[in-house]
Design a protein around this motif. Sequence first.
Motif, PDB file in Angstrom:
ATOM      1  N   ARG A   1      -7.454   8.650  20.256  1.00 28.35           N
ATOM      2  CA  ARG A   1      -6.071   8.774  19.812  1.00 28.35           C
ATOM      3  C   ARG A   1      -5.949   8.695  18.297  1.00 28.35           C
ATOM      4  O   ARG A   1      -5.144   9.382  17.692  1.00 28.35           O
ATOM      5  N   TYR A   2      -6.730   7.838  17.668  1.00 27.87           N
ATOM      6  CA  TYR A   2      -6.622   7.648  16.227  1.00 27.87           C
ATOM      7  C   TYR A   2      -7.747   8.337  15.450  1.00 27.87           C
ATOM      8  O   TYR A   2      -7.990   8.034  14.300  1.00 27.87           O
ATOM      9  N   ASP A   3      -8.418   9.296  16.119  1.00 23.74           N
ATOM     10  CA  ASP A   3      -9.459  10.118  15.472  1.00 23.74           C
ATOM     11  C   ASP A   3     -10.519   9.281  14.768  1.00 23.74           C
ATOM     12  O   ASP A   3     -10.920   9.568  13.643  1.00 23.74           O
ATOM     13  N   ILE A   4     -10.979   8.241  15.434  1.00 24.33           N
ATOM     14  CA  ILE A   4     -12.028   7.394  14.873  1.00 24.33           C
ATOM     15  C   ILE A   4     -13.364   8.011  15.288  1.00 24.33           C
ATOM     16  O   ILE A   4     -13.661   8.123  16.477  1.00 24.33           O
ATOM     17  N   VAL A   5     -14.120   8.442  14.300  1.00 22.89           N
ATOM     18  CA  VAL A   5     -15.345   9.177  14.586  1.00 22.89           C
ATOM     19  C   VAL A   5     -16.558   8.264  14.634  1.00 22.89           C
ATOM     20  O   VAL A   5     -16.580   7.192  14.046  1.00 22.89           O
ATOM     21  N   GLY A   6     -17.560   8.731  15.340  1.00 26.01           N
ATOM     22  CA  GLY A   6     -18.812   7.994  15.429  1.00 26.01           C
ATOM     23  C   GLY A   6     -18.815   6.994  16.568  1.00 26.01           C
ATOM     24  O   GLY A   6     -17.787   6.555  17.047  1.00 26.01           O
ATOM     25  N   GLU A   7     -20.010   6.684  16.999  1.00 24.28           N
ATOM     26  CA  GLU A   7     -20.172   5.702  18.068  1.00 24.28           C
ATOM     27  C   GLU A   7     -19.958   4.311  17.494  1.00 24.28           C
ATOM     28  O   GLU A   7     -20.520   3.948  16.468  1.00 24.28           O
ATOM     29  N   LYS A   8     -19.102   3.551  18.146  1.00 19.87           N
ATOM     30  CA  LYS A   8     -18.815   2.193  17.708  1.00 19.87           C
ATOM     31  C   LYS A   8     -19.322   1.207  18.757  1.00 19.87           C
ATOM     32  O   LYS A   8     -18.964   1.295  19.922  1.00 19.87           O
ATOM     33  N   LYS A   9     -20.187   0.317  18.332  1.00 25.48           N
ATOM     34  CA  LYS A   9     -20.589  -0.774  19.221  1.00 25.48           C
ATOM     35  C   LYS A   9     -19.379  -1.679  19.374  1.00 25.48           C
ATOM     36  O   LYS A   9     -18.636  -1.904  18.421  1.00 25.48           O
ATOM     37  N   GLY A  10     -19.179  -2.192  20.560  1.00 26.31           N
ATOM     38  CA  GLY A  10     -17.959  -2.949  20.766  1.00 26.31           C
ATOM     39  C   GLY A  10     -18.079  -4.049  21.797  1.00 26.31           C
ATOM     40  O   GLY A  10     -19.141  -4.634  22.017  1.00 26.31           O
ATOM     41  N   LEU A  11     -16.952  -4.294  22.427  1.00 26.10           N
ATOM     42  CA  LEU A  11     -16.793  -5.410  23.350  1.00 26.10           C
ATOM     43  C   LEU A  11     -17.814  -5.385  24.481  1.00 26.10           C
ATOM     44  O   LEU A  11     -18.422  -6.398  24.795  1.00 26.10           O
ATOM     45  N   SER A  12     -18.013  -4.225  25.089  1.00 22.81           N
ATOM     46  CA  SER A  12     -18.938  -4.181  26.233  1.00 22.81           C
ATOM     47  C   SER A  12     -20.371  -4.513  25.823  1.00 22.81           C
ATOM     48  O   SER A  12     -21.074  -5.223  26.549  1.00 22.81           O
ATOM     49  N   GLU A  13     -20.805  -4.043  24.656  1.00 22.10           N
ATOM     50  CA  GLU A  13     -22.156  -4.368  24.193  1.00 22.10           C
ATOM     51  C   GLU A  13     -22.293  -5.867  23.917  1.00 22.10           C
ATOM     52  O   GLU A  13     -23.307  -6.479  24.245  1.00 22.10           O
TER      53      GLU A  13
ATOM     54  N   VAL B   1     -18.778   2.424  28.126  1.00 26.49           N
ATOM     55  CA  VAL B   1     -18.198   2.135  29.437  1.00 26.49           C
ATOM     56  C   VAL B   1     -19.190   1.276  30.204  1.00 26.49           C
ATOM     57  O   VAL B   1     -20.389   1.545  30.214  1.00 26.49           O
ATOM     58  N   ALA B   2     -18.691   0.216  30.817  1.00 28.48           N
ATOM     59  CA  ALA B   2     -19.556  -0.695  31.576  1.00 28.48           C
ATOM     60  C   ALA B   2     -19.184  -0.631  33.056  1.00 28.48           C
ATOM     61  O   ALA B   2     -18.018  -0.426  33.392  1.00 28.48           O
ATOM     62  N   PRO B   3     -20.147  -0.821  33.944  1.00 24.23           N
ATOM     63  CA  PRO B   3     -19.867  -0.718  35.377  1.00 24.23           C
ATOM     64  C   PRO B   3     -19.118  -1.924  35.950  1.00 24.23           C
ATOM     65  O   PRO B   3     -18.575  -1.847  37.040  1.00 24.23           O
ATOM     66  N   ASN B   4     -19.065  -3.024  35.211  1.00 23.92           N
ATOM     67  CA  ASN B   4     -18.497  -4.255  35.764  1.00 23.92           C
ATOM     68  C   ASN B   4     -17.555  -4.966  34.782  1.00 23.92           C
ATOM     69  O   ASN B   4     -17.765  -6.136  34.470  1.00 23.92           O
ATOM     70  N   PRO B   5     -16.492  -4.303  34.297  1.00 26.87           N
ATOM     71  CA  PRO B   5     -15.630  -4.914  33.285  1.00 26.87           C
ATOM     72  C   PRO B   5     -15.010  -6.246  33.710  1.00 26.87           C
ATOM     73  O   PRO B   5     -14.914  -7.173  32.903  1.00 26.87           O
ATOM     74  N   SER B   6     -14.583  -6.364  34.965  1.00 23.33           N
ATOM     75  CA  SER B   6     -13.965  -7.621  35.426  1.00 23.33           C
ATOM     76  C   SER B   6     -14.925  -8.789  35.279  1.00 23.33           C
ATOM     77  O   SER B   6     -14.538  -9.872  34.841  1.00 23.33           O
ATOM     78  N   GLU B   7     -16.178  -8.555  35.654  1.00 24.10           N
ATOM     79  CA  GLU B   7     -17.205  -9.580  35.518  1.00 24.10           C
ATOM     80  C   GLU B   7     -17.436  -9.952  34.058  1.00 24.10           C
ATOM     81  O   GLU B   7     -17.563 -11.122  33.706  1.00 24.10           O
ATOM     82  N   LEU B   8     -17.476  -8.941  33.206  1.00 23.23           N
ATOM     83  CA  LEU B   8     -17.754  -9.176  31.785  1.00 23.23           C
ATOM     84  C   LEU B   8     -16.653  -9.994  31.116  1.00 23.23           C
ATOM     85  O   LEU B   8     -16.931 -10.941  30.395  1.00 23.23           O
ATOM     86  N   VAL B   9     -15.377  -9.615  31.333  1.00 18.09           N
ATOM     87  CA  VAL B   9     -14.284 -10.336  30.663  1.00 18.09           C
ATOM     88  C   VAL B   9     -14.001 -11.685  31.303  1.00 18.09           C
ATOM     89  O   VAL B   9     -13.269 -12.497  30.736  1.00 18.09           O
ATOM     90  N   SER B  10     -14.572 -11.942  32.463  1.00 11.88           N
ATOM     91  CA  SER B  10     -14.415 -13.254  33.115  1.00 11.88           C
ATOM     92  C   SER B  10     -15.516 -14.225  32.714  1.00 11.88           C
ATOM     93  O   SER B  10     -15.472 -15.394  33.072  1.00 11.88           O
ATOM     94  N   GLY B  11     -16.507 -13.742  31.991  1.00 12.50           N
ATOM     95  CA  GLY B  11     -17.669 -14.555  31.666  1.00 12.50           C
ATOM     96  C   GLY B  11     -17.509 -15.410  30.428  1.00 12.50           C
ATOM     97  O   GLY B  11     -16.512 -15.323  29.697  1.00 12.50           O
ATOM     98  N   PRO B  12     -18.506 -16.235  30.163  1.00 12.17           N
ATOM     99  CA  PRO B  12     -18.448 -17.177  29.043  1.00 12.17           C
ATOM    100  C   PRO B  12     -18.468 -16.519  27.666  1.00 12.17           C
ATOM    101  O   PRO B  12     -17.914 -17.062  26.714  1.00 12.17           O
TER     102      PRO B  12
END
Length: 193
Positions: A39-51, A79-90
Amino acid sequence: VANEGKSSIAFRLAKSMAGLEKRILFIDCDIRNSTIQNRYDIVGEKKGLSEYLCGNISKEKIIYRTDDKYLDMIFTGAVAPNPSELVSGPLFAELMEFVRSVYDYVIVDTPPCGMLSDASAIARMTDGAVMVVRQDSARIDRILNGVENIADTGVNLIGYVLNGTEMGITGYGYGYGYYGSNSKGNEYYYASK
């Protein structure tokens, strides 16, 4: 539900608060279906929350500066296969504790609260929630289900944003609406047609 404008509203809120010269962090937590980078035209791969939540990168390396010196961002990452598990973790709890100590405000964009358990898990780590509803998009039963989901987390429902409203020919005015409360004692309002 999806496509009601929650991400746009959350990002605009973050930008507005940064305009008040407060240190703001915007976190995109919609790991399943993020639209922020496109949406905001941010280019390039960004490492983020899932990593970070998978233990592949440190929390300090997922915080990106923007062109606004008061606004930083965390993208969802891959994209991660288990987002609920990830955001529920420590690791998510650790991240939230860390960013609270660094920023004045942290704005978190979640998946729709009426569809997935991810939003509930994330909400438990916040001080409050704002529910975004698009006019003529969500049915009342889904809105009330979303309110119940938020109430079940024990998080303070700060308010609502009615998005996509259009003024009628008659201009402006006040209509009659409905007031009530859910089983958890949270109050809600909605306008009737």
